[in-house]
Design an enzyme around this catalytic site. Structure first.
Site, PDB file in Angstrom:
ATOM      1  CB  SER A  26      -0.909   0.023   1.238  1.00  0.00           C
ATOM      2  OG  SER A  26      -1.837  -1.023   1.196  1.00  0.00           O
ATOM      3  CG  HIS A  58      -2.974  -3.259  -2.892  1.00  0.00           C
ATOM      4  ND1 HIS A  58      -1.936  -4.116  -2.602  1.00  0.00           N
ATOM      5  CD2 HIS A  58      -3.179  -2.532  -1.776  1.00  0.00           C
ATOM      6  CE1 HIS A  58      -1.545  -3.925  -1.354  1.00  0.00           C
ATOM      7  NE2 HIS A  58      -2.292  -2.963  -0.833  1.00  0.00           N
ATOM      8  CG  HIS A  80      -4.635  -7.327   1.782  1.00  0.00           C
ATOM      9  ND1 HIS A  80      -4.782  -6.684   0.576  1.00  0.00           N
ATOM     10  CD2 HIS A  80      -3.546  -6.774   2.377  1.00  0.00           C
ATOM     11  CE1 HIS A  80      -3.824  -5.775   0.448  1.00  0.00           C
ATOM     12  NE2 HIS A  80      -3.063  -5.818   1.517  1.00  0.00           N
ATOM     13  CE1 TYR A  82      -7.973  -5.557   3.557  1.00  0.00           C
ATOM     14  CE2 TYR A  82      -5.941  -5.924   4.776  1.00  0.00           C
ATOM     15  CZ  TYR A  82      -6.645  -5.261   3.783  1.00  0.00           C
ATOM     16  OH  TYR A  82      -6.015  -4.309   3.016  1.00  0.00           O
ATOM     17  CD  GLU A  83      -8.376  -7.730  -0.612  1.00  0.00           C
ATOM     18  OE1 GLU A  83      -8.943  -7.243  -1.606  1.00  0.00           O
ATOM     19  OE2 GLU A  83      -7.198  -8.159  -0.616  1.00  0.00           O
ATOM     20  CB  ALA A 110       1.447   0.653   4.346  1.00  0.00           C
ATOM     21  CG  MET A 207      -3.742  -5.130   8.753  1.00  0.00           C
ATOM     22  SD  MET A 207      -5.193  -4.161   8.253  1.00  0.00           S
ATOM     23  CE  MET A 207      -5.296  -2.996   9.629  1.00  0.00           C
ATOM     24  CB  SER A 208       0.098  -7.758   4.063  1.00  0.00           C
ATOM     25  OG  SER A 208       1.155  -6.806   4.141  1.00  0.00           O
ATOM     26  CG  ASN A 231      -0.355   4.417  10.767  1.00  0.00           C
ATOM     27  OD1 ASN A 231      -0.538   3.830   9.712  1.00  0.00           O
ATOM     28  ND2 ASN A 231      -0.394   3.801  11.945  1.00  0.00           N
ATOM     29  CG  HIS A 243      -6.393   2.687   3.424  1.00  0.00           C
ATOM     30  ND1 HIS A 243      -5.318   1.869   3.717  1.00  0.00           N
ATOM     31  CD2 HIS A 243      -6.533   2.624   2.073  1.00  0.00           C
ATOM     32  CE1 HIS A 243      -4.847   1.327   2.608  1.00  0.00           C
ATOM     33  NE2 HIS A 243      -5.555   1.767   1.592  1.00  0.00           N
TER      34      HIS A 243
END
Length: 270
Positions: A26, A58, A80, A82-83, A110, A207-208, A231, A243
């Site tokens: 990201s 992406h 991902h 989470y998708e 990220a 998250m990846s 962040n 995001h």
């Protein structure tokens, strides 16, 4: 999942066997728009039978091109967990890269900075990870010739990581090193979770990447990782996380990231 149909399409359309795969996370997809990438061969994930990418930032394609004298494949985007994707899809690109003949992969993402000494916009070379995603991509029947029990002692190749750090030093870039902790998302973490992660030894959270690194190693590829600290993690600053903030910080770091990648490729000995 059966990746053989996608792999056969990839073998037919790939112009060469890359020296290295580079996964663009990201906010770091700008490299896919460089002149060399535009002149390369682009293969959308959908052409391989994979679903459309749903996350902003992406692009969802593989780009075969030459960068700094190296034959590379840029993976512009990832799938991902989470998708709602199964781990077999999340990690399918790693198995395809390896079976195409790629020997090494650099994963980028990220991440939120958990280490209070880090700053937004800095890059962090991942030297280890903590998997808190609640699952492992190797669960199920073993995909040979990978071992049933994959060693993860040096998941992130020390020589590749050292070369990234040396390239950063040559450019005068201040690059951090640290431990990346992976959660499922898609909600950002709570301040209490971030305090717990810091106690566990994490320097950044995302998250990846972790499932992909596990499968890359299982397939026999060397792996390295770079996080863009987009962040400060939850509770470290008063404002909430978004995001959009992640994408903005990634865009701000894009030029230094591309410089680092180009220098790394130019000096790399595989």
């Amino acid at each position: 999942m059966n990746i053989q149909p996608a792999l056969e399409i990839l073998r037919a359309r790939a112009p060469f066997v890359p020296d290295l795969a580079l996964v663009l996370g990201s906010g770091l997809g700008a490299l896919a728009g460089c002149a060399e990438a535009k002149a390369g061969v682009s293969i959308p994930f959908t052409d391989l039978g994979f679903p459309v990418q749903t996350v902003q930032g992406h692009q969802g394609k593989l780009i075969f091109c030459e960068l700094e004298g190296r034959k590379v494949v840029l993976q512009a985007g990832r799938f991902h967990f989470y998708e709602g994707n199964p781990m077999s899809l999340v990690t399918a690109p790693m198995r395809m890269h390896a079976r195409l003949g790629v020997k090494a992969v650099v994963h980028t993402n990220a991440a939120g900075a958990v280490n209070a000494a880090f700053k937004v916009g800095q890059l962090m070379v991942i030297n280890d990870h903590i998997n808190l995603m609640g699952t492992n991509p190797l669960i199920g029947p073993n995909q040979e010739p990978g071992p049933r029990f994959q060693d993860m002692t040096s998941a992130y190749d020390p020589a590749l990581s050292a070369q990234i750090l040396a390239s950063a030093k040559a450019l005068g870039q201040e690059v951090q090193q640290g431990v990346y902790l992976a959660v499922t998302g898609p909600s950002f973490e709570t301040p209490a979770e971030i305090r717990a992660f810091r106690t566990l030894g994490a320097d950044a959270v995302g998250m990846s990447t972790v499932p992909e690194v596990i499968v890359a190693r299982h397939e026999g590829m060397r792996a390295a990782g770079i996080s863009c600290l987009c962040n400060m993690a939850a509770g470290m600053l008063p404002q909430p996380l978004t995001h959009a903030e992640v994408l903005e910080a990634g865009a701000a770091a894009a030029a230094s990231f591309e410089q680092l990648v180009r220098t790394f490729l130019r000096d790399l000995a595989l």
